[in-house]
Structure formats: structure tokens, C-alpha cells
Motif scaffolding. Structure first.
Motif, PDB file in Angstrom:
ATOM      1  N   ARG A   8       0.836  -1.205   0.000  1.00  0.00           N
ATOM      2  CA  ARG A   8       0.000   0.000   0.000  1.00  0.00           C
ATOM      3  C   ARG A   8       0.871   1.254   0.000  1.00  0.00           C
ATOM      4  N   MET A   9       1.966   1.211   0.744  1.00  0.00           N
ATOM      5  CA  MET A   9       2.887   2.346   0.779  1.00  0.00           C
ATOM      6  C   MET A   9       3.498   2.572  -0.600  1.00  0.00           C
ATOM      7  N   CYS A  10       3.884   1.496  -1.274  1.00  0.00           N
ATOM      8  CA  CYS A  10       4.414   1.617  -2.638  1.00  0.00           C
ATOM      9  C   CYS A  10       3.368   2.244  -3.549  1.00  0.00           C
ATOM     10  N   GLU A  11       2.132   1.791  -3.442  1.00  0.00           N
ATOM     11  CA  GLU A  11       1.063   2.316  -4.298  1.00  0.00           C
ATOM     12  C   GLU A  11       0.837   3.804  -4.066  1.00  0.00           C
ATOM     13  N   VAL A  12       0.884   4.232  -2.820  1.00  0.00           N
ATOM     14  CA  VAL A  12       0.715   5.659  -2.497  1.00  0.00           C
ATOM     15  C   VAL A  12       1.844   6.472  -3.120  1.00  0.00           C
ATOM     16  N   ALA A  13       3.066   5.978  -3.010  1.00  0.00           N
ATOM     17  CA  ALA A  13       4.209   6.690  -3.574  1.00  0.00           C
ATOM     18  C   ALA A  13       4.113   6.763  -5.096  1.00  0.00           C
ATOM     19  N   VAL A  14       3.719   5.669  -5.738  1.00  0.00           N
ATOM     20  CA  VAL A  14       3.577   5.649  -7.194  1.00  0.00           C
ATOM     21  C   VAL A  14       2.465   6.608  -7.640  1.00  0.00           C
ATOM     22  N   SER A  25      10.953   4.367  -8.842  1.00  0.00           N
ATOM     23  CA  SER A  25      10.961   3.064  -8.198  1.00  0.00           C
ATOM     24  C   SER A  25      10.781   3.317  -6.710  1.00  0.00           C
ATOM     25  N   VAL A  26      10.071   2.398  -6.035  1.00  0.00           N
ATOM     26  CA  VAL A  26       9.774   2.544  -4.611  1.00  0.00           C
ATOM     27  C   VAL A  26      10.126   1.246  -3.903  1.00  0.00           C
ATOM     28  N   ALA A  27      10.795   1.372  -2.766  1.00  0.00           N
ATOM     29  CA  ALA A  27      11.132   0.207  -1.957  1.00  0.00           C
ATOM     30  C   ALA A  27      10.715   0.447  -0.519  1.00  0.00           C
ATOM     31  N   VAL A  28      10.206  -0.594   0.124  1.00  0.00           N
ATOM     32  CA  VAL A  28       9.894  -0.554   1.548  1.00  0.00           C
ATOM     33  C   VAL A  28      10.675  -1.697   2.202  1.00  0.00           C
ATOM     34  N   VAL A  29      11.401  -1.365   3.265  1.00  0.00           N
ATOM     35  CA  VAL A  29      12.185  -2.359   3.993  1.00  0.00           C
ATOM     36  C   VAL A  29      11.696  -2.451   5.429  1.00  0.00           C
ATOM     37  N   ASP A  30      12.021  -3.561   6.086  1.00  0.00           N
ATOM     38  CA  ASP A  30      11.668  -3.726   7.489  1.00  0.00           C
ATOM     39  C   ASP A  30      12.758  -3.115   8.375  1.00  0.00           C
ATOM     40  N   GLY A  31      12.634  -3.304   9.678  1.00  0.00           N
ATOM     41  CA  GLY A  31      13.560  -2.712  10.632  1.00  0.00           C
ATOM     42  C   GLY A  31      14.983  -3.233  10.533  1.00  0.00           C
ATOM     43  N   GLY A  32      15.179  -4.353   9.861  1.00  0.00           N
ATOM     44  CA  GLY A  32      16.516  -4.885   9.618  1.00  0.00           C
ATOM     45  C   GLY A  32      17.077  -4.474   8.274  1.00  0.00           C
ATOM     46  N   GLY A  33      16.327  -3.653   7.534  1.00  0.00           N
ATOM     47  CA  GLY A  33      16.772  -3.206   6.228  1.00  0.00           C
ATOM     48  C   GLY A  33      16.495  -4.190   5.110  1.00  0.00           C
TER      49      GLY A  33
END
Length: 130
Positions: A8-14, A25-33
Motif C-alpha cells: 500500500r505504501m508503494c502504491e501511495v508513492a507511485v 521506483s519505490v522500496a519498503v524495507v523492514d527494521g533490519g533493512g
């Protein structure tokens, strides 16, 4: 961070990039990267698949917006000599839960201002839904 929210975060950014006339291009990572979700708009540049995850990783690892980092990464700066995985370019935003960084979002392909706007909008979704 979970896959559904990351997508959903990627979709909002796009969606914001489209509105701004950027191809990102959009990337979402977790707390460990670690990469959770990634989207590349049709026609986006070849560097985005490398830079967007690197910006998200850098935001998590250094616990700050990557837009703040460029002056610190010049010779003599406190971040000079960071490994190549780090991207001290605008467009990476850490995601906070109280005082803990639990993920990050990175956007690459637009102007620095467009990348930042898209990343911050995606991060606002995290803040609204956590």
C-alpha cells in the motif's frame, strides 16, 4: 512492517509520482533493512531498482531522512567513507514506532524534491495506520 502495508505504501508513492509527473521506483524495507516490497513504474530509470532499496536501507541504518545526509558524506564529514550500500541522496525516510525504527521507504527516479515528496507521503500512510 508487513507485506500488505508495504505494498500500500508503494502504491501511495507511485500515485504521488504520477501526480507529480515523475517515473520512480519505490522500496519498503523492514527494521533490519530487508526488502519487503518494491515497485517500479513503467519507463522508470535503470538506477531506481538499486537506489530506492539503498535509500530505504540507509534511512533505517542511520535512523534519519536521507535528504539530510549529503552534507555529512563529503570528504571530512562524519559520514564520509560509508560503504556503497548506503545512499546519501534525498528520498529515504525511516518509519518510527515510538523511539524504534521499524522500517523505511525509499524512492528514486524523480527530482530530489519529487523523491522526497513521494517517500514522505508513503511514510505518512505508515504513521496513519500503525
Amino acid at each position: 512492517m508487513n507485506l500488505e502495508l508495504a505494498l500500500r505504501m508503494c502504491e501511495v508513492a507511485v500515485r504521488e509520482a504520477r501526480r507529480l509527473g515523475a517515473l520512480v521506483s519505490v522500496a519498503v524495507v523492514d527494521g533490519g533493512g530487508h526488502l519487503v516490497a518494491f515497485q517500479r513504474m513503467d519507463g522508470a530509470g535503470i538506477a531506481g531498482p538499486e537506489l530506492a532499496p539503498a535509500k530505504a536501507y540507509t534511512a533505517v541504518a542511520l535512523r534519519r531522512d536521507t535528504a539530510e545526509l549529503a552534507p555529512l558524506a563529503v570528504p571530512g564529514g562524519e559520514l564520509y567513507g560509508l560503504p556503497p550500500r548506503f545512499a546519501c541522496l534525498p528520498g529515504g525516510v525511516p518509519l518510527w514506532d515510538a523511539d524504534t525504527v521499524v522500517g523505511g521507504v525509499g524512492v528514486s527516479g524523480g527530482s530530489p524534491e519529487q523523491d522526497v515528496a513521494c517517500a514522505r507521503l508513503a511514510a505518512s500512510l505508515w504513521e496513519d495506520l500503525r
